[in-house]
Design a protein around this motif. Sequence first.
Motif, PDB file in Angstrom:
ATOM      1  N   ASP A   1     -65.052   7.306 -54.576  1.00 56.85           N
ATOM      2  CA  ASP A   1     -66.049   7.252 -53.506  1.00 56.85           C
ATOM      3  C   ASP A   1     -66.485   5.817 -53.237  1.00 56.85           C
ATOM      4  O   ASP A   1     -66.662   5.408 -52.076  1.00 56.85           O
TER       5      ASP A   1
ATOM      6  N   GLU B   1     -63.812   3.892 -51.316  1.00 54.56           N
ATOM      7  CA  GLU B   1     -63.820   4.263 -49.897  1.00 54.56           C
ATOM      8  C   GLU B   1     -65.055   3.715 -49.189  1.00 54.56           C
ATOM      9  O   GLU B   1     -64.968   3.231 -48.051  1.00 54.56           O
ATOM     10  N   GLY B   2     -66.211   3.786 -49.838  1.00 56.50           N
ATOM     11  CA  GLY B   2     -67.438   3.284 -49.230  1.00 56.50           C
ATOM     12  C   GLY B   2     -67.400   1.786 -49.011  1.00 56.50           C
ATOM     13  O   GLY B   2     -67.807   1.285 -47.953  1.00 56.50           O
ATOM     14  N   ASN B   3     -66.897   1.056 -49.992  1.00 59.11           N
ATOM     15  CA  ASN B   3     -66.803  -0.390 -49.839  1.00 59.11           C
ATOM     16  C   ASN B   3     -65.790  -0.783 -48.768  1.00 59.11           C
ATOM     17  O   ASN B   3     -65.966  -1.782 -48.059  1.00 59.11           O
TER      18      ASN B   3
ATOM     19  N   VAL C   1     -76.013   5.419 -39.831  1.00 55.19           N
ATOM     20  CA  VAL C   1     -76.010   4.727 -41.115  1.00 55.19           C
ATOM     21  C   VAL C   1     -77.299   3.925 -41.263  1.00 55.19           C
ATOM     22  O   VAL C   1     -77.953   3.953 -42.317  1.00 55.19           O
TER      23      VAL C   1
ATOM     24  N   CYS D   1     -71.572   3.193 -52.139  1.00 54.92           N
ATOM     25  CA  CYS D   1     -71.136   1.796 -52.114  1.00 54.92           C
ATOM     26  C   CYS D   1     -71.657   1.050 -53.338  1.00 54.92           C
ATOM     27  O   CYS D   1     -72.686   1.393 -53.911  1.00 54.92           O
TER      28      CYS D   1
ATOM     29  N   HIS E   1     -71.885   7.045 -47.289  1.00 51.27           N
ATOM     30  CA  HIS E   1     -70.907   6.346 -48.118  1.00 51.27           C
ATOM     31  C   HIS E   1     -71.537   5.864 -49.424  1.00 51.27           C
ATOM     32  O   HIS E   1     -72.591   5.230 -49.412  1.00 51.27           O
TER      33      HIS E   1
ATOM     34  N   CYS F   1     -71.519  -0.742 -37.423  1.00 49.03           N
ATOM     35  CA  CYS F   1     -71.874   0.448 -38.209  1.00 49.03           C
ATOM     36  C   CYS F   1     -72.498   1.492 -37.286  1.00 49.03           C
ATOM     37  O   CYS F   1     -73.285   1.157 -36.396  1.00 49.03           O
TER      38      CYS F   1
ATOM     39  N   ASN G   1     -76.009   5.144 -51.997  1.00 42.78           N
ATOM     40  CA  ASN G   1     -75.473   5.539 -50.694  1.00 42.78           C
ATOM     41  C   ASN G   1     -75.913   4.579 -49.603  1.00 42.78           C
ATOM     42  O   ASN G   1     -77.079   4.178 -49.533  1.00 42.78           O
TER      43      ASN G   1
ATOM     44  N   PHE H   1     -65.270   0.912 -46.087  1.00 44.25           N
ATOM     45  CA  PHE H   1     -66.006   1.106 -44.836  1.00 44.25           C
ATOM     46  C   PHE H   1     -66.887  -0.105 -44.533  1.00 44.25           C
ATOM     47  O   PHE H   1     -66.893  -0.619 -43.396  1.00 44.25           O
TER      48      PHE H   1
END
Length: 231
Positions: free
Chosen positions: A55, A58-60, A207, A134, A132, A203, A128, A62
């Motif tokens: 996770d 993937e978040g980083n 978000v 992060c 995401h 973004c 979060n 993004f």
Amino acid sequence: MPDTQAPPPVTVTLKAGPTGPGSIDDFELFYARRALDRFRTLLGRQGLLDLLATDIEEGNAFLRESARTSEGVFKSGTTVLATKGLTSGAFLAWMDEAFAGDESALLAAHPEHYAMGTDSIGARVVENIGPHVCSFYMGGWGTDALSWAADVDELLPESEFPRKMSSNLFLADGTVVGRALIQFGDTPDGFTANLTVYFPVTCPDEVLDHHLRHYAVEFRNWIVAAAAAHT
């Protein structure tokens, strides 16, 4: 013509049973926090990070892509909290102690706090950002505003908000993915906190909005914890 009006929502009201105060929502929140604390304790810090590794990757990714496509341009939002019964000085003194080594107090402030501490790069936060998960760092944090914060529209008068802290938010590879500017001003019965976050302009707006909610939850809970420690 058929009646297409939506039926009224179902409501449930607690009439009797528990002897302690609170609503059903209060009970649920208590049990949710207790369960979350149990899993955090059982997994431990590294266990949580291992569990969330995919996770976080993937978040980083993004955040990194948002920073790339925004080319250094940010958009901002501000959450404003009014506190009664505690000064900003007392709150910030508690925060200093917590960030110096009480990770459990920092994590307890929000369900989506996963790790907060210092490693070889700096002050690390795993939480979060919108949907995401992060892992990022806060750099340049301090009582003196960074150069980028010297003339931003969100900067409030020194006379009313003398306590200011600002930080870049960056990934382990140095990519700046956000900024934070928090400002505190005492009032006759407490203090006001202006909490501004900046994200890359590409973004999604949701978000940003979710982080304004995130601010409200975490700082409210930190303030309540500081007040409890102060009494």
